[in-house]
Design a protein around this motif. Structure first.
Motif, PDB file in Angstrom:
ATOM      1  N   VAL A 114       0.851  -1.181   0.000  1.00 42.90           N
ATOM      2  CA  VAL A 114       0.000   0.000   0.000  1.00 42.90           C
ATOM      3  C   VAL A 114       0.890   1.235   0.000  1.00 42.90           C
ATOM      4  O   VAL A 114       2.013   1.210   0.520  1.00 42.90           O
ATOM      5  CB  VAL A 114      -0.973   0.038   1.198  1.00 42.90           C
ATOM      6  CG1 VAL A 114      -2.007  -1.065   1.094  1.00 42.90           C
ATOM      7  CG2 VAL A 114      -0.235  -0.034   2.509  1.00 42.90           C
ATOM      8  N   ARG A 115       0.368   2.297  -0.576  1.00 42.96           N
ATOM      9  CA  ARG A 115       1.121   3.540  -0.713  1.00 42.96           C
ATOM     10  C   ARG A 115       0.237   4.699  -0.279  1.00 42.96           C
ATOM     11  O   ARG A 115      -0.943   4.755  -0.625  1.00 42.96           O
ATOM     12  CB  ARG A 115       1.527   3.717  -2.171  1.00 42.96           C
ATOM     13  CG  ARG A 115       2.071   5.088  -2.522  1.00 42.96           C
ATOM     14  CD  ARG A 115       2.440   5.129  -3.988  1.00 42.96           C
ATOM     15  NE  ARG A 115       2.700   6.470  -4.457  1.00 42.96           N
ATOM     16  CZ  ARG A 115       3.492   6.756  -5.471  1.00 42.96           C
ATOM     17  NH1 ARG A 115       4.093   5.785  -6.136  1.00 42.96           N
ATOM     18  NH2 ARG A 115       3.675   8.001  -5.843  1.00 42.96           N
ATOM     19  N   ALA A 116       0.807   5.617   0.480  1.00 43.14           N
ATOM     20  CA  ALA A 116       0.148   6.869   0.842  1.00 43.14           C
ATOM     21  C   ALA A 116       1.085   7.996   0.446  1.00 43.14           C
ATOM     22  O   ALA A 116       2.303   7.906   0.688  1.00 43.14           O
ATOM     23  CB  ALA A 116      -0.149   6.923   2.329  1.00 43.14           C
ATOM     24  N   ASP A 117       0.538   9.039  -0.187  1.00 43.16           N
ATOM     25  CA  ASP A 117       1.400  10.145  -0.573  1.00 43.16           C
ATOM     26  C   ASP A 117       0.662  11.465  -0.627  1.00 43.16           C
ATOM     27  O   ASP A 117      -0.567  11.506  -0.699  1.00 43.16           O
ATOM     28  CB  ASP A 117       2.119   9.857  -1.897  1.00 43.16           C
ATOM     29  CG  ASP A 117       1.200   9.681  -3.072  1.00 43.16           C
ATOM     30  OD1 ASP A 117       0.781  10.696  -3.654  1.00 43.16           O
ATOM     31  OD2 ASP A 117       0.908   8.537  -3.423  1.00 43.16           O
ATOM     32  N   PHE A 118       1.442  12.527  -0.577  1.00 41.10           N
ATOM     33  CA  PHE A 118       0.973  13.899  -0.702  1.00 41.10           C
ATOM     34  C   PHE A 118       1.747  14.542  -1.846  1.00 41.10           C
ATOM     35  O   PHE A 118       2.973  14.414  -1.909  1.00 41.10           O
ATOM     36  CB  PHE A 118       1.231  14.688   0.587  1.00 41.10           C
ATOM     37  CG  PHE A 118       1.123  16.167   0.401  1.00 41.10           C
ATOM     38  CD1 PHE A 118      -0.118  16.778   0.366  1.00 41.10           C
ATOM     39  CD2 PHE A 118       2.249  16.955   0.227  1.00 41.10           C
ATOM     40  CE1 PHE A 118      -0.232  18.151   0.172  1.00 41.10           C
ATOM     41  CE2 PHE A 118       2.159  18.330   0.034  1.00 41.10           C
ATOM     42  CZ  PHE A 118       0.906  18.913   0.016  1.00 41.10           C
ATOM     43  N   THR A 119       1.043  15.244  -2.742  1.00 41.43           N
ATOM     44  CA  THR A 119       1.688  15.955  -3.844  1.00 41.43           C
ATOM     45  C   THR A 119       1.113  17.359  -3.937  1.00 41.43           C
ATOM     46  O   THR A 119      -0.108  17.534  -3.923  1.00 41.43           O
ATOM     47  CB  THR A 119       1.479  15.223  -5.187  1.00 41.43           C
ATOM     48  OG1 THR A 119       1.991  13.893  -5.072  1.00 41.43           O
ATOM     49  CG2 THR A 119       2.185  15.945  -6.325  1.00 41.43           C
ATOM     50  N   ARG A 120       1.972  18.354  -4.049  1.00 44.23           N
ATOM     51  CA  ARG A 120       1.542  19.721  -4.307  1.00 44.23           C
ATOM     52  C   ARG A 120       1.787  20.015  -5.777  1.00 44.23           C
ATOM     53  O   ARG A 120       2.876  19.804  -6.303  1.00 44.23           O
ATOM     54  CB  ARG A 120       2.319  20.703  -3.447  1.00 44.23           C
ATOM     55  CG  ARG A 120       2.205  22.114  -3.982  1.00 44.23           C
ATOM     56  CD  ARG A 120       1.812  23.235  -3.085  1.00 44.23           C
ATOM     57  NE  ARG A 120       0.924  23.016  -2.021  1.00 44.23           N
ATOM     58  CZ  ARG A 120       1.034  23.646  -0.852  1.00 44.23           C
ATOM     59  NH1 ARG A 120       2.022  24.485  -0.624  1.00 44.23           N
ATOM     60  NH2 ARG A 120       0.146  23.443   0.090  1.00 44.23           N
ATOM     61  N   HIS A 121       0.761  20.512  -6.449  1.00 40.64           N
ATOM     62  CA  HIS A 121       0.836  20.917  -7.851  1.00 40.64           C
ATOM     63  C   HIS A 121       0.888  22.442  -7.876  1.00 40.64           C
ATOM     64  O   HIS A 121      -0.058  23.102  -7.458  1.00 40.64           O
ATOM     65  CB  HIS A 121      -0.395  20.412  -8.619  1.00 40.64           C
ATOM     66  CG  HIS A 121      -0.553  18.931  -8.569  1.00 40.64           C
ATOM     67  ND1 HIS A 121      -0.092  18.102  -9.560  1.00 40.64           N
ATOM     68  CD2 HIS A 121      -1.111  18.123  -7.638  1.00 40.64           C
ATOM     69  CE1 HIS A 121      -0.359  16.845  -9.253  1.00 40.64           C
ATOM     70  NE2 HIS A 121      -0.980  16.839  -8.088  1.00 40.64           N
ATOM     71  N   ASP A 122       2.000  22.999  -8.329  1.00 42.28           N
ATOM     72  CA  ASP A 122       2.168  24.453  -8.464  1.00 42.28           C
ATOM     73  C   ASP A 122       2.017  24.804  -9.934  1.00 42.28           C
ATOM     74  O   ASP A 122       2.943  24.616 -10.726  1.00 42.28           O
ATOM     75  CB  ASP A 122       3.557  24.890  -7.976  1.00 42.28           C
ATOM     76  CG  ASP A 122       3.628  25.014  -6.474  1.00 42.28           C
ATOM     77  OD1 ASP A 122       2.597  25.322  -5.858  1.00 42.28           O
ATOM     78  OD2 ASP A 122       4.719  24.805  -5.924  1.00 42.28           O
ATOM     79  N   PHE A 123       0.864  25.334 -10.288  1.00 44.08           N
ATOM     80  CA  PHE A 123       0.586  25.595 -11.691  1.00 44.08           C
ATOM     81  C   PHE A 123       1.148  26.933 -12.139  1.00 44.08           C
ATOM     82  O   PHE A 123       1.326  27.857 -11.351  1.00 44.08           O
ATOM     83  CB  PHE A 123      -0.912  25.487 -11.947  1.00 44.08           C
ATOM     84  CG  PHE A 123      -1.428  24.094 -11.723  1.00 44.08           C
ATOM     85  CD1 PHE A 123      -0.932  23.039 -12.476  1.00 44.08           C
ATOM     86  CD2 PHE A 123      -2.363  23.834 -10.753  1.00 44.08           C
ATOM     87  CE1 PHE A 123      -1.382  21.743 -12.278  1.00 44.08           C
ATOM     88  CE2 PHE A 123      -2.823  22.546 -10.541  1.00 44.08           C
ATOM     89  CZ  PHE A 123      -2.332  21.501 -11.300  1.00 44.08           C
ATOM     90  N   ASP A 124       1.422  27.017 -13.434  1.00 42.28           N
ATOM     91  CA  ASP A 124       2.066  28.186 -14.022  1.00 42.28           C
ATOM     92  C   ASP A 124       1.277  29.472 -13.813  1.00 42.28           C
ATOM     93  O   ASP A 124       1.847  30.552 -13.779  1.00 42.28           O
ATOM     94  CB  ASP A 124       2.308  27.963 -15.515  1.00 42.28           C
ATOM     95  CG  ASP A 124       3.332  26.869 -15.772  1.00 42.28           C
ATOM     96  OD1 ASP A 124       4.116  26.548 -14.850  1.00 42.28           O
ATOM     97  OD2 ASP A 124       3.355  26.331 -16.889  1.00 42.28           O
ATOM     98  N   ASN A 125      -0.047  29.384 -13.655  1.00 39.49           N
ATOM     99  CA  ASN A 125      -0.867  30.575 -13.448  1.00 39.49           C
ATOM    100  C   ASN A 125      -0.840  31.049 -11.999  1.00 39.49           C
ATOM    101  O   ASN A 125      -1.522  31.998 -11.648  1.00 39.49           O
ATOM    102  CB  ASN A 125      -2.308  30.329 -13.880  1.00 39.49           C
ATOM    103  CG  ASN A 125      -3.044  29.397 -12.937  1.00 39.49           C
ATOM    104  OD1 ASN A 125      -2.475  28.854 -11.982  1.00 39.49           O
ATOM    105  ND2 ASN A 125      -4.322  29.190 -13.202  1.00 39.49           N
ATOM    106  N   GLY A 126      -0.086  30.359 -11.133  1.00 40.19           N
ATOM    107  CA  GLY A 126       0.014  30.755  -9.733  1.00 40.19           C
ATOM    108  C   GLY A 126      -0.884  29.961  -8.808  1.00 40.19           C
ATOM    109  O   GLY A 126      -0.795  30.103  -7.594  1.00 40.19           O
TER     110      GLY A 126
END
Length: 140
Positions: A114-126
């Motif tokens: 099993v896998r648990a994760d957190f990802t932040r997506h920083d988009f080009d529009n801010g």
């Protein structure tokens, strides 16, 4: 040749909750990756919306990541990843930009985990979108 012997392919599938500016969207997420040796690899992911927030729908999210991992025990490892992601919503259109995150994997057999994760997506529009995932992992 030792590194080639350590290469492993995996797939995983699960649920991801995307959180952006008081909008919560749920998705089914699949990943395919290959590890090169005990510490590095690449993975691609695709998510498809299954839980909308009012009139806002997640159509899809696609990403490609490089990762580094730290085996803590034979069964548990921590990882960090960095890549590029694209998110498409209706209404709203496409957003893309850098994404980075951390997580952990626990294997209850030699190939199942099993896998648990957190990802932040920083988009080009801010804009920023946080994603929390829980998934099943299968190594080949």
């Amino acid at each position: 040749t030792a590194q080639a012997q350590e290469a492993n392919i995996y797939v995983n599938g699960g649920y991801t909750q995307f959180d952006a500016n008081n909008v919560d969207l749920g998705a089914l997420t699949g990943r395919v990756g290959v590890g090169f040796g005990p510490h590095f690899g690449v993975e691609g992911e695709a998510s498809f919306g299954v839980d909308d927030d009012g009139a806002i729908e997640l159509d899809n999210q696609l990403g490609l990541f490089g990762f580094g991992k730290l085996p803590v025990t034979d069964q548990f490892e921590l990882f960090a990843r960095l890549g590029y992601s694209q998110l498409e919503t209706s209404p709203g259109g496409d957003e893309d930009g850098w994404a980075y995150g951390v997580g952990g994997q626990f294997f209850f057999t030699a190939v199942d985990g099993v896998r648990a994760d957190f990802t932040r997506h920083d988009f080009d529009n801010g804009g920023e979108v946080d994603a929390y995932s829980l998934s099943y992992v299968r190594k080949f």
